[in-house]
Write a protein that holds these residues in place. Structure first.
Motif, PDB file in Angstrom:
ATOM      1  N   GLU A   1      -6.871  21.685  -2.263  1.00 44.75           N
ATOM      2  CA  GLU A   1      -5.741  21.681  -1.349  1.00 44.75           C
ATOM      3  C   GLU A   1      -5.166  20.269  -1.240  1.00 44.75           C
ATOM      4  OE1 GLU A   1      -4.237  24.207   0.269  1.00 44.75           O
ATOM      5  OE2 GLU A   1      -5.520  25.543  -0.901  1.00 44.75           O
ATOM      6  N   PRO A   2      -3.842  20.128  -1.016  1.00 44.34           N
ATOM      7  CA  PRO A   2      -3.249  18.799  -0.859  1.00 44.34           C
ATOM      8  C   PRO A   2      -3.885  18.042   0.305  1.00 44.34           C
ATOM      9  CG  PRO A   2      -1.537  20.464  -1.156  1.00 44.34           C
ATOM     10  CD  PRO A   2      -2.827  21.204  -0.953  1.00 44.34           C
ATOM     11  N   SER A   3      -4.118  16.759   0.098  1.00 42.07           N
ATOM     12  CA  SER A   3      -4.692  15.922   1.145  1.00 42.07           C
ATOM     13  C   SER A   3      -4.049  14.538   1.082  1.00 42.07           C
ATOM     14  CB  SER A   3      -6.213  15.807   0.990  1.00 42.07           C
ATOM     15  OG  SER A   3      -6.533  15.201  -0.249  1.00 42.07           O
ATOM     16  N   TRP A   4      -4.102  13.827   2.230  1.00 42.12           N
ATOM     17  CA  TRP A   4      -3.495  12.499   2.306  1.00 42.12           C
ATOM     18  C   TRP A   4      -4.516  11.431   1.963  1.00 42.12           C
ATOM     19  CZ3 TRP A   4       1.582  11.393   2.897  1.00 42.12           C
ATOM     20  CH2 TRP A   4       2.418  12.427   3.340  1.00 42.12           C
ATOM     21  N   ARG A   5      -4.053  10.366   1.325  1.00 39.99           N
ATOM     22  CA  ARG A   5      -4.909   9.229   1.003  1.00 39.99           C
ATOM     23  C   ARG A   5      -4.043   7.968   0.922  1.00 39.99           C
ATOM     24  NH1 ARG A   5      -6.883  12.184  -4.112  1.00 39.99           N
ATOM     25  NH2 ARG A   5      -6.475  13.872  -2.647  1.00 39.99           N
ATOM     26  N   THR A   6      -4.631   6.827   1.212  1.00 38.19           N
ATOM     27  CA  THR A   6      -3.934   5.544   1.126  1.00 38.19           C
ATOM     28  C   THR A   6      -4.512   4.770  -0.049  1.00 38.19           C
ATOM     29  OG1 THR A   6      -3.522   5.486   3.501  1.00 38.19           O
ATOM     30  CG2 THR A   6      -3.384   3.399   2.316  1.00 38.19           C
ATOM     31  N   VAL A   7      -3.635   4.302  -0.955  1.00 37.72           N
ATOM     32  CA  VAL A   7      -4.092   3.647  -2.182  1.00 37.72           C
ATOM     33  C   VAL A   7      -3.385   2.303  -2.355  1.00 37.72           C
ATOM     34  CG1 VAL A   7      -4.493   5.890  -3.257  1.00 37.72           C
ATOM     35  CG2 VAL A   7      -2.322   4.714  -3.659  1.00 37.72           C
ATOM     36  N   ASP A   8      -3.940   1.511  -3.252  1.00 40.89           N
ATOM     37  CA  ASP A   8      -3.339   0.226  -3.642  1.00 40.89           C
ATOM     38  C   ASP A   8      -2.757   0.396  -5.043  1.00 40.89           C
ATOM     39  OD1 ASP A   8      -4.201  -1.498  -1.358  1.00 40.89           O
ATOM     40  OD2 ASP A   8      -6.193  -0.908  -2.063  1.00 40.89           O
TER      41      ASP A   8
ATOM     42  N   LYS B   1       0.840  -1.198   0.000  1.00 38.08           N
ATOM     43  CA  LYS B   1       0.000   0.000   0.000  1.00 38.08           C
ATOM     44  C   LYS B   1       0.873   1.245   0.000  1.00 38.08           C
ATOM     45  CE  LYS B   1      -4.128  -1.919   2.243  1.00 38.08           C
ATOM     46  NZ  LYS B   1      -5.067  -1.627   1.135  1.00 38.08           N
ATOM     47  N   LEU B   2       0.286   2.351  -0.457  1.00 37.02           N
ATOM     48  CA  LEU B   2       1.036   3.594  -0.615  1.00 37.02           C
ATOM     49  C   LEU B   2       0.255   4.745  -0.016  1.00 37.02           C
ATOM     50  CD1 LEU B   2       3.582   4.854  -2.003  1.00 37.02           C
ATOM     51  CD2 LEU B   2       2.149   5.188  -4.025  1.00 37.02           C
ATOM     52  N   ARG B   3       0.934   5.553   0.790  1.00 33.57           N
ATOM     53  CA  ARG B   3       0.343   6.750   1.389  1.00 33.57           C
ATOM     54  C   ARG B   3       0.792   7.954   0.577  1.00 33.57           C
ATOM     55  NH1 ARG B   3      -3.799   8.434   4.513  1.00 33.57           N
ATOM     56  NH2 ARG B   3      -3.247   9.920   6.131  1.00 33.57           N
TER      57      ARG B   3
ATOM     58  N   GLU C   1       5.822   4.375   1.225  1.00 33.17           N
ATOM     59  CA  GLU C   1       5.460   2.963   1.078  1.00 33.17           C
ATOM     60  C   GLU C   1       5.099   2.393   2.440  1.00 33.17           C
ATOM     61  OE1 GLU C   1       7.454  -1.314  -0.301  1.00 33.17           O
ATOM     62  OE2 GLU C   1       8.699   0.487  -0.055  1.00 33.17           O
ATOM     63  N   LEU C   2       3.975   1.697   2.528  1.00 36.66           N
ATOM     64  CA  LEU C   2       3.520   1.101   3.779  1.00 36.66           C
ATOM     65  C   LEU C   2       3.841  -0.397   3.795  1.00 36.66           C
ATOM     66  CD1 LEU C   2       0.030   2.861   4.074  1.00 36.66           C
ATOM     67  CD2 LEU C   2       2.221   3.578   5.053  1.00 36.66           C
ATOM     68  N   PRO C   3       3.934  -0.997   4.980  1.00 33.16           N
ATOM     69  CA  PRO C   3       4.279  -2.427   5.041  1.00 33.16           C
ATOM     70  C   PRO C   3       3.140  -3.352   4.636  1.00 33.16           C
ATOM     71  CG  PRO C   3       3.929  -1.538   7.249  1.00 33.16           C
ATOM     72  CD  PRO C   3       3.910  -0.370   6.315  1.00 33.16           C
ATOM     73  N   GLU C   4       1.874  -2.868   4.661  1.00 31.75           N
ATOM     74  CA  GLU C   4       0.745  -3.735   4.342  1.00 31.75           C
ATOM     75  C   GLU C   4       0.709  -4.076   2.852  1.00 31.75           C
ATOM     76  OE1 GLU C   4      -0.462  -1.061   7.756  1.00 31.75           O
ATOM     77  OE2 GLU C   4       0.464  -0.802   5.793  1.00 31.75           O
ATOM     78  N   ALA C   5       0.276  -5.309   2.555  1.00 36.47           N
ATOM     79  CA  ALA C   5       0.157  -5.753   1.168  1.00 36.47           C
ATOM     80  C   ALA C   5      -0.986  -5.008   0.476  1.00 36.47           C
ATOM     81  CB  ALA C   5      -0.090  -7.256   1.114  1.00 36.47           C
ATOM     82  N   ALA C   6      -0.769  -4.638  -0.772  1.00 33.21           N
ATOM     83  CA  ALA C   6      -1.803  -3.942  -1.540  1.00 33.21           C
ATOM     84  C   ALA C   6      -2.861  -4.932  -2.016  1.00 33.21           C
ATOM     85  CB  ALA C   6      -1.173  -3.239  -2.739  1.00 33.21           C
ATOM     86  N   ALA C   7      -4.094  -4.470  -2.069  1.00 29.80           N
ATOM     87  CA  ALA C   7      -5.189  -5.280  -2.614  1.00 29.80           C
ATOM     88  C   ALA C   7      -5.236  -5.046  -4.114  1.00 29.80           C
ATOM     89  CB  ALA C   7      -6.506  -4.883  -1.953  1.00 29.80           C
ATOM     90  N   ARG C   8      -4.647  -5.957  -4.858  1.00 34.92           N
ATOM     91  CA  ARG C   8      -4.569  -5.797  -6.307  1.00 34.92           C
ATOM     92  C   ARG C   8      -4.462  -7.159  -6.967  1.00 34.92           C
ATOM     93  NH1 ARG C   8       1.574  -3.452  -7.381  1.00 34.92           N
ATOM     94  NH2 ARG C   8       2.687  -5.409  -7.008  1.00 34.92           N
ATOM     95  N   PRO C   9      -4.801  -7.254  -8.267  1.00 35.59           N
ATOM     96  CA  PRO C   9      -4.695  -8.539  -8.956  1.00 35.59           C
ATOM     97  C   PRO C   9      -3.243  -8.985  -9.079  1.00 35.59           C
ATOM     98  CG  PRO C   9      -5.229  -6.776 -10.500  1.00 35.59           C
ATOM     99  CD  PRO C   9      -5.351  -6.191  -9.126  1.00 35.59           C
ATOM    100  N   ALA C  10      -3.039 -10.278  -9.137  1.00 31.72           N
ATOM    101  CA  ALA C  10      -1.676 -10.810  -9.236  1.00 31.72           C
ATOM    102  C   ALA C  10      -1.011 -10.398 -10.551  1.00 31.72           C
ATOM    103  CB  ALA C  10      -1.702 -12.329  -9.105  1.00 31.72           C
ATOM    104  N   GLN C  11      -1.786 -10.318 -11.625  1.00 32.36           N
ATOM    105  CA  GLN C  11      -1.270  -9.915 -12.929  1.00 32.36           C
ATOM    106  C   GLN C  11      -1.947  -8.616 -13.360  1.00 32.36           C
ATOM    107  OE1 GLN C  11       1.194 -11.563 -14.410  1.00 32.36           O
ATOM    108  NE2 GLN C  11       1.218 -13.134 -12.805  1.00 32.36           N
ATOM    109  N   ALA C  12      -1.189  -7.750 -14.028  1.00 30.75           N
ATOM    110  CA  ALA C  12      -1.743  -6.462 -14.469  1.00 30.75           C
ATOM    111  C   ALA C  12      -1.525  -6.290 -15.967  1.00 30.75           C
ATOM    112  CB  ALA C  12      -1.091  -5.316 -13.714  1.00 30.75           C
ATOM    113  N   ASP C  13      -2.592  -6.027 -16.694  1.00 31.31           N
ATOM    114  CA  ASP C  13      -2.513  -5.702 -18.116  1.00 31.31           C
ATOM    115  C   ASP C  13      -2.606  -4.182 -18.232  1.00 31.31           C
ATOM    116  OD1 ASP C  13      -2.753  -5.332 -20.820  1.00 31.31           O
ATOM    117  OD2 ASP C  13      -4.312  -6.853 -21.111  1.00 31.31           O
ATOM    118  N   LEU C  14      -1.450  -3.506 -18.142  1.00 35.19           N
ATOM    119  CA  LEU C  14      -1.457  -2.042 -18.108  1.00 35.19           C
ATOM    120  C   LEU C  14      -1.986  -1.442 -19.406  1.00 35.19           C
ATOM    121  CD1 LEU C  14       1.833  -1.070 -16.234  1.00 35.19           C
ATOM    122  CD2 LEU C  14      -0.492  -1.257 -15.354  1.00 35.19           C
ATOM    123  N   ASP C  15      -1.734  -2.086 -20.550  1.00 36.61           N
ATOM    124  CA  ASP C  15      -2.273  -1.570 -21.818  1.00 36.61           C
ATOM    125  C   ASP C  15      -3.798  -1.502 -21.758  1.00 36.61           C
ATOM    126  OD1 ASP C  15      -0.031  -0.991 -23.316  1.00 36.61           O
ATOM    127  OD2 ASP C  15       0.235  -3.055 -23.967  1.00 36.61           O
TER     128      ASP C  15
END
Length: 342
Positions: A170-177, A159-161, A211-225
């Motif tokens: 205005e700038p604000s904080w958020r946590t994303v995967d 996960k990413l802060r 960068e946070l220590p928790e694992a991100a919730a995301r698919p194992a494979q990513a098709d960026l195209d």
């Protein structure tokens, strides 16, 4: 990381000959004190690095310590060296890593190929800073710290802060995967999800990242195209002004530089290009189309045609009046001159 730096130091000395501690520090992006410690470590390990004292001194390496890269043909090596000369070396904050890789490739090439490949690579220029009209390409500034944290979170699947400044907010904080990084026309975007919803973040608007220590919730494979195509289509369908325009092909790139996106493109019967593009709003569209003069014609919407027509009429009225004034003044000038004896 230090092992990689020691290898790079040896390769720099092999390829460039004598170098000062300051020159080495600049190339390796470290302090001169670190360079001196690395030199001492290499000497202790038996690498023949020696110092030349005096005004023109520096560090040199005795010949040796090379391996040849097998299985790499001339064109493959040329492709790697050419890629390393372009502006793409700044992508994702990996310029130092790319420079190090290029040094290793060059050092591993057979001696008789190095000179010819170096000359060949210099004859290809990838993405110069200006185009033929001397327009500078604008590269968005992303701090090394932000890029490093984002890149590590993407690669590690954590996960990413983010402290993010959205447009007009205005700038604000958020946590994303984080899912992946995409670079388009010198702009870098983070594809991510937040609370399960798709999000796209422009890295130049990220003020800070962790960068946070928790694992991100995301698919194992990513098709960026596929993901990028889907998000681009969604972005273009949001609250923007759609414009259908005919344009002289010579001005096409100029229009695309100012548009938010392109929905469709096709050739017109007279050699011009018909584009379906989107802009922020009416004001943005007027500014972008007006710069093209008679090399562009808006077909829709009618509100944009009206706005451009009103601006053209106002400009015409001003210069017609100005022309009449100049003509009256020019007819009176000789009378004034005669009256003053000139």
């Amino acid at each position: 990381m230090r092992a990689d730096r020691l290898v790079s130091l040896v390769l720099l000395l092999r390829q460039r000959g004598r170098m000062t501690a300051l020159e080495l520090a600049h190339e390796l992006e470290v302090s001169t004190r670190t360079v001196l410690r690395d030199i001492e470590a290499l000497s202790t390990a038996g690498v023949p690095v020696y110092a030349d004292r005096g005004r023109h001194g520096g560090f040199s390496l005795l010949p040796g310590f090379r391996t040849e890269l097998t299985g790499l043909n001339h064109d493959e090596a040329l492709a790697l060296l050419t890629a390393g000369t372009g502006r793409g070396e700044q992508v994702f904050g990996l310029s130092a890593a790319l420079a190090s890789a290029m040094r290793k490739v060059v050092d591993a090439l057979p001696e008789n190929n190095r000179a010819s490949l170096d000359d060949a690579a210099r004859r290809f220029l990838v993405e110069p800073e200006t185009d033929l009209l001397s327009r500078r390409l604008v590269t968005e500034d992303v701090s090394r710290e932000v890029m490093g944290e984002v890149r590590r979170a993407v690669l590690h699947g954590h996960k990413l802060r983010l402290q993010y400044a959205a447009r007009g907010a205005e700038p604000s904080w958020r946590t994303v995967d984080p899912i992946g990084l995409v670079t388009v026309r010198d702009r870098t975007y983070l594809l991510a999800t937040k609370s399960g919803q798709d999000r796209t973040y422009r890295l130049s608007r990220v003020m800070a990242a962790k960068e946070l220590p928790e694992a991100a919730a995301r698919p194992a494979q990513a098709d960026l195209d596929r993901l990028w195509a889907e998000r681009s289509a969604r972005f273009l369908s949001e609250d923007h002004l759609a414009v259908l325009v005919r344009i002289n092909p010579a001005r096409r790139e100029e229009l695309l530089d100012s548009a938010r996106g392109v929905r469709a493109e096709e050739s017109d019967t007279d050699g011009w290009v018909r584009l379906d593009v989107s802009f922020e709003d009416l004001r943005h569209a007027v500014w972008a189309i007006w710069r093209l003069g008679t090399d562009a014609e808006v077909l829709a919407p009618e509100s944009l045609r009206d706005a451009l027509g009103e601006r053209a009429a106002a400009l015409h009225a001003r210069y017609v009046h100005s022309s009449d004034t100049v003509q009256i003044a020019s007819t009176r000038t000789p009378m004034i001159h005669r009256g003053t004896g000139h």
